[in-house]
Design a protein around this motif. Structure first.
Motif, mmCIF file in Angstrom:
data_model
loop_
_atom_site.group_PDB
_atom_site.id
_atom_site.type_symbol
_atom_site.label_atom_id
_atom_site.label_comp_id
_atom_site.label_asym_id
_atom_site.label_seq_id
_atom_site.Cartn_x
_atom_site.Cartn_y
_atom_site.Cartn_z
ATOM 1 N N GLY A 1 0.837 -1.196 0.000
ATOM 2 C CA GLY A 1 0.000 0.000 0.000
ATOM 3 C C GLY A 1 0.867 1.239 0.000
ATOM 4 O O GLY A 1 2.052 1.183 -0.332
ATOM 5 N N THR A 2 0.273 2.358 0.362
ATOM 6 C CA THR A 2 1.006 3.618 0.411
ATOM 7 C C THR A 2 0.972 4.181 1.816
ATOM 8 O O THR A 2 0.042 3.930 2.573
ATOM 9 N N SER A 3 1.974 4.945 2.137
ATOM 10 C CA SER A 3 2.066 5.564 3.460
ATOM 11 C C SER A 3 2.482 7.017 3.299
ATOM 12 O O SER A 3 3.599 7.301 2.854
ATOM 13 N N ALA A 4 1.589 7.914 3.682
ATOM 14 C CA ALA A 4 1.920 9.337 3.627
ATOM 15 C C ALA A 4 3.134 9.633 4.499
ATOM 16 O O ALA A 4 3.997 10.434 4.118
ATOM 17 N N ALA A 5 3.241 8.990 5.628
ATOM 18 C CA ALA A 5 4.378 9.230 6.530
ATOM 19 C C ALA A 5 5.691 8.796 5.885
ATOM 20 O O ALA A 5 6.698 9.509 5.986
ATOM 21 N N LEU A 6 5.715 7.646 5.222
ATOM 22 C CA LEU A 6 6.940 7.200 4.551
ATOM 23 C C LEU A 6 7.299 8.125 3.391
ATOM 24 O O LEU A 6 8.477 8.422 3.165
ATOM 25 N N ILE A 7 6.298 8.586 2.671
ATOM 26 C CA ILE A 7 6.546 9.490 1.553
ATOM 27 C C ILE A 7 7.123 10.804 2.071
ATOM 28 O O ILE A 7 8.126 11.295 1.558
ATOM 29 N N ARG A 8 6.484 11.366 3.100
ATOM 30 C CA ARG A 8 7.001 12.614 3.682
ATOM 31 C C ARG A 8 8.446 12.450 4.137
ATOM 32 O O ARG A 8 9.299 13.301 3.872
ATOM 33 N N GLY A 9 8.737 11.358 4.805
ATOM 34 C CA GLY A 9 10.094 11.119 5.287
ATOM 35 C C GLY A 9 11.100 11.008 4.161
ATOM 36 O O GLY A 9 12.203 11.570 4.237
ATOM 37 N N ALA A 10 10.739 10.306 3.094
ATOM 38 C CA ALA A 10 11.653 10.135 1.958
ATOM 39 C C ALA A 10 11.899 11.463 1.250
ATOM 40 O O ALA A 10 13.033 11.803 0.923
ATOM 41 N N VAL A 11 10.833 12.232 1.031
ATOM 42 C CA VAL A 11 10.977 13.519 0.341
ATOM 43 C C VAL A 11 11.837 14.462 1.171
ATOM 44 O O VAL A 11 12.756 15.116 0.659
ATOM 45 N N ARG A 12 11.578 14.531 2.448
ATOM 46 C CA ARG A 12 12.371 15.414 3.314
ATOM 47 C C ARG A 12 13.832 14.972 3.382
ATOM 48 O O ARG A 12 14.733 15.804 3.478
#
Length: 126
Positions: free
Chosen positions: A39-50
C-alpha cells in the motif's frame, strides 16, 4: 514510491547497478506501508521527500494511481510539510527510475530530471 518495499528496493538496486561507478543524486525510497504491508504511506513518503530535499525541488516517482493520489494530496496540503518544488514524475516506474537516477548522477537539475523522465515515458518499445 511503490506499493511494495521490495519493489522499491529492487528498482533502486537495478538503477544503481546500471550507473556503475557514478554516484546518483540524493535518493530515498518509500515502499509499502509503515507496518510492512502493501500500500502507500503518507508518513513514509514525507520522510523520503524530506530526506533528499536540498532546496532545489524533489522529484517523486510513483508506481501506480493510488500512489499518485497520495503524493498529490501531500503536495496540495500545506500542513503536510513537503518541500517547495516537490513534483510527481510522469513516467513508467522502472524506466523513469533509470532516467532520473542517471540524470541526477550527472548533475541534472529538477527540470532536467523531469525531462529525462518524460523521454522515458515517450520511448516506444517496438
Amino acid at each position: 514510491m511503490s506499493h511494495s518495499k521490495a519493489v522499491a528496493e529492487s528498482v533502486a538496486a537495478l538503477t544503481r547497478a546500471l550507473l556503475g561507478s557514478a554516484e546518483p543524486g540524493p535518493l530515498a525510497l518509500a515502499g509499502g506501508t509503515q507496518d510492512g504491508g502493501i500500500g502507500t504511506s503518507a508518513a513514509l513518503i514525507r520522510g523520503a521527500v524530506r530526506a533528499v530535499d536540498e532546496g532545489r525541488g524533489v522529484a517523486v516517482l510513483c508506481d501506480m494511481g493510488s500512489a499518485v493520489l497520495t503524493v498529490n494530496s501531500l503536495i496540495g496540503d500545506e500542513e503536510a510539510g513537503l518541500p517547495a518544488g516537490t513534483r510527481i514524475v510522469d513516467a513508467p516506474f522502472l524506466e523513469g527510475a533509470v532516467a532520473i537516477t542517471l540524470t541526477s548522477a550527472v548533475g541534472g537539475d529538477l527540470d532536467s530530471v523531469l525531462a529525462a523522465a518524460a523521454d522515458a515515458r515517450d520511448y516506444r518499445k517496438r
